[in-house]
Scaffold this motif. Sequence first.
Motif, short mmCIF file in Angstrom:
data_model
loop_
_atom_site.label_atom_id
_atom_site.label_comp_id
_atom_site.label_asym_id
_atom_site.label_seq_id
_atom_site.Cartn_x
_atom_site.Cartn_y
_atom_site.Cartn_z
N ALA A 1 18.20 6.05 7.31
CA ALA A 1 16.94 6.52 6.72
C ALA A 1 16.91 6.23 5.23
O ALA A 1 15.88 5.81 4.68
CB ALA A 1 16.77 8.01 6.98
N MET A 2 18.04 6.45 4.56
CA MET A 2 18.10 6.16 3.12
C MET A 2 17.95 4.67 2.87
O MET A 2 17.26 4.25 1.94
CB MET A 2 19.42 6.67 2.56
CG MET A 2 19.52 8.18 2.49
SD MET A 2 21.14 8.72 1.86
CE MET A 2 20.78 10.45 1.47
N ALA B 1 7.81 13.49 13.53
CA ALA B 1 7.67 14.81 12.91
C ALA B 1 9.00 15.46 12.56
O ALA B 1 9.08 16.27 11.64
CB ALA B 1 6.87 15.73 13.82
N THR B 2 10.07 15.10 13.29
CA THR B 2 11.37 15.71 13.02
C THR B 2 12.05 15.11 11.80
O THR B 2 13.08 15.62 11.35
CB THR B 2 12.31 15.56 14.22
OG1 THR B 2 12.49 14.17 14.50
CG2 THR B 2 11.72 16.27 15.44
N ARG B 3 11.52 14.03 11.26
CA ARG B 3 12.09 13.35 10.09
C ARG B 3 11.02 13.27 9.00
O ARG B 3 10.28 12.30 8.91
CB ARG B 3 12.57 11.94 10.47
CG ARG B 3 13.53 11.87 11.64
CD ARG B 3 14.89 12.44 11.28
NE ARG B 3 15.80 12.43 12.42
CZ ARG B 3 16.87 11.63 12.53
NH1 ARG B 3 17.14 10.77 11.59
NH2 ARG B 3 17.65 11.71 13.59
N PRO B 4 10.91 14.29 8.17
CA PRO B 4 9.78 14.37 7.24
C PRO B 4 9.86 13.36 6.09
O PRO B 4 10.94 12.96 5.64
CB PRO B 4 9.89 15.80 6.69
CG PRO B 4 11.35 16.13 6.82
CD PRO B 4 11.79 15.46 8.08
N GLY B 5 8.69 12.94 5.63
CA GLY B 5 8.58 12.14 4.43
C GLY B 5 9.43 10.89 4.43
O GLY B 5 9.42 10.11 5.38
N ARG B 6 10.19 10.71 3.39
CA ARG B 6 10.97 9.50 3.19
C ARG B 6 12.18 9.39 4.11
O ARG B 6 12.84 8.36 4.13
CB ARG B 6 11.40 9.39 1.72
CG ARG B 6 10.22 9.19 0.78
CD ARG B 6 10.61 9.38 -0.68
NE ARG B 6 11.52 8.36 -1.15
CZ ARG B 6 12.05 8.35 -2.38
NH1 ARG B 6 11.73 9.33 -3.24
NH2 ARG B 6 12.88 7.39 -2.75
N ASP C 1 11.75 9.56 7.32
CA ASP C 1 11.12 9.06 8.55
C ASP C 1 11.24 7.53 8.58
O ASP C 1 10.60 6.83 7.80
CB ASP C 1 9.66 9.50 8.59
CG ASP C 1 8.93 9.01 9.83
OD1 ASP C 1 9.53 8.30 10.66
OD2 ASP C 1 7.73 9.34 9.96
N ASN C 2 12.06 7.02 9.48
CA ASN C 2 12.27 5.57 9.54
C ASN C 2 11.01 4.80 9.91
O ASN C 2 10.84 3.66 9.46
CB ASN C 2 13.38 5.25 10.53
CG ASN C 2 14.76 5.58 9.98
OD1 ASN C 2 15.28 4.88 9.12
ND2 ASN C 2 15.35 6.66 10.48
N VAL D 1 15.85 10.17 18.40
CA VAL D 1 16.11 8.75 18.24
C VAL D 1 15.59 7.98 19.45
O VAL D 1 14.81 7.02 19.30
CB VAL D 1 17.62 8.49 18.04
CG1 VAL D 1 17.90 6.99 18.01
CG2 VAL D 1 18.11 9.14 16.76
N VAL D 2 15.98 8.40 20.63
CA VAL D 2 15.51 7.73 21.85
C VAL D 2 14.01 7.90 22.01
O VAL D 2 13.28 6.94 22.32
CB VAL D 2 16.25 8.30 23.08
CG1 VAL D 2 15.72 7.66 24.36
CG2 VAL D 2 17.75 8.07 22.96
N GLY D 3 13.52 9.11 21.77
CA GLY D 3 12.10 9.40 21.98
C GLY D 3 11.16 8.73 21.01
O GLY D 3 9.97 8.56 21.31
N SER D 4 11.67 8.34 19.84
CA SER D 4 10.80 7.71 18.85
C SER D 4 10.94 6.19 18.80
O SER D 4 10.43 5.54 17.89
CB SER D 4 11.09 8.27 17.44
OG SER D 4 12.40 7.92 17.01
N ALA D 5 11.61 5.60 19.80
CA ALA D 5 11.81 4.16 19.80
C ALA D 5 10.49 3.40 19.77
O ALA D 5 10.34 2.41 19.04
CB ALA D 5 12.63 3.74 21.02
#
Length: 261
Positions: A153-154, A178-183, A185-186, A209-213
């Motif tokens: 992510a970084m 939604a689980t990875r807010p702002g910057r 969020d890949n 990770v799997v669900g957001s592929a």
Amino acid sequence: MHHKSVLMPLLGLLALLAAPCAMASDLAKEQRWADQIVDALIDGEAIRLEAGATPFLGILTEADGASRAAIVLHGIGAHPDWPQVVQPLRARLPEHGWTTLSLQLPILGNEAAGEDYLPLMDEVAPRLDAGIAYLKERGYGTVVVVAHSMGAAMASDYLAGGDRGVAAFVGIGMGAGATRPGRTDNARSLARITLPVLDLYGSADLEDVVGSAGLRAAAAAQAGNDAYTRQQVDGANHFFDGRDDALLAAVSGWLEANAGP
């Protein structure tokens, strides 16, 4: 040993910097990691890099005669010789012709959650800039980034900022939505990255990770990135436990095809 003498100035400076200050990273924790790594390091050489006035740890593992190098980045709260994902890649990619430079990223205490890392994102670019400059100055014409979890992510946030002199990016275990807010969020970052990307994850990876592929793939399409590849490793979890060989094969094979000679 040589790597101990190189790191002595780093450890002293980190001790001074560990007091409360404007920096968000837990520098005392960084020093503890550095102490442990320098004492136990077998493969590679511990080196001191600087991000502005902040020293930080790197581990250089050279491949004989290589002109290409991979910066390897760890996940949340970890270090540049972390036994899962990071150490297998940094120590074994040289077997495939890639020098590696594994970097200490900004970290927080063990209790910190992913959203707590948002204030640290601005500290990432100076460290990656320093790592890239170090490799370029030593004649590595091709530099790629291979990063895991929060490190991915970084890295994706960094690479979304424009041309960084990086030839390709491997993001391992990237979450999005939604689980990875702002910057953190890949998908947000992938929508602005056009260099070759390998989106690598396990079939038993974290749910987000799997669900957001699909979300990540859509973001890459939004960027018009025809060099984006999504690859799932069957049976692998978020840390590729017991699947180091499959991890190395996936990363080295893709790099050879997309950022090779």
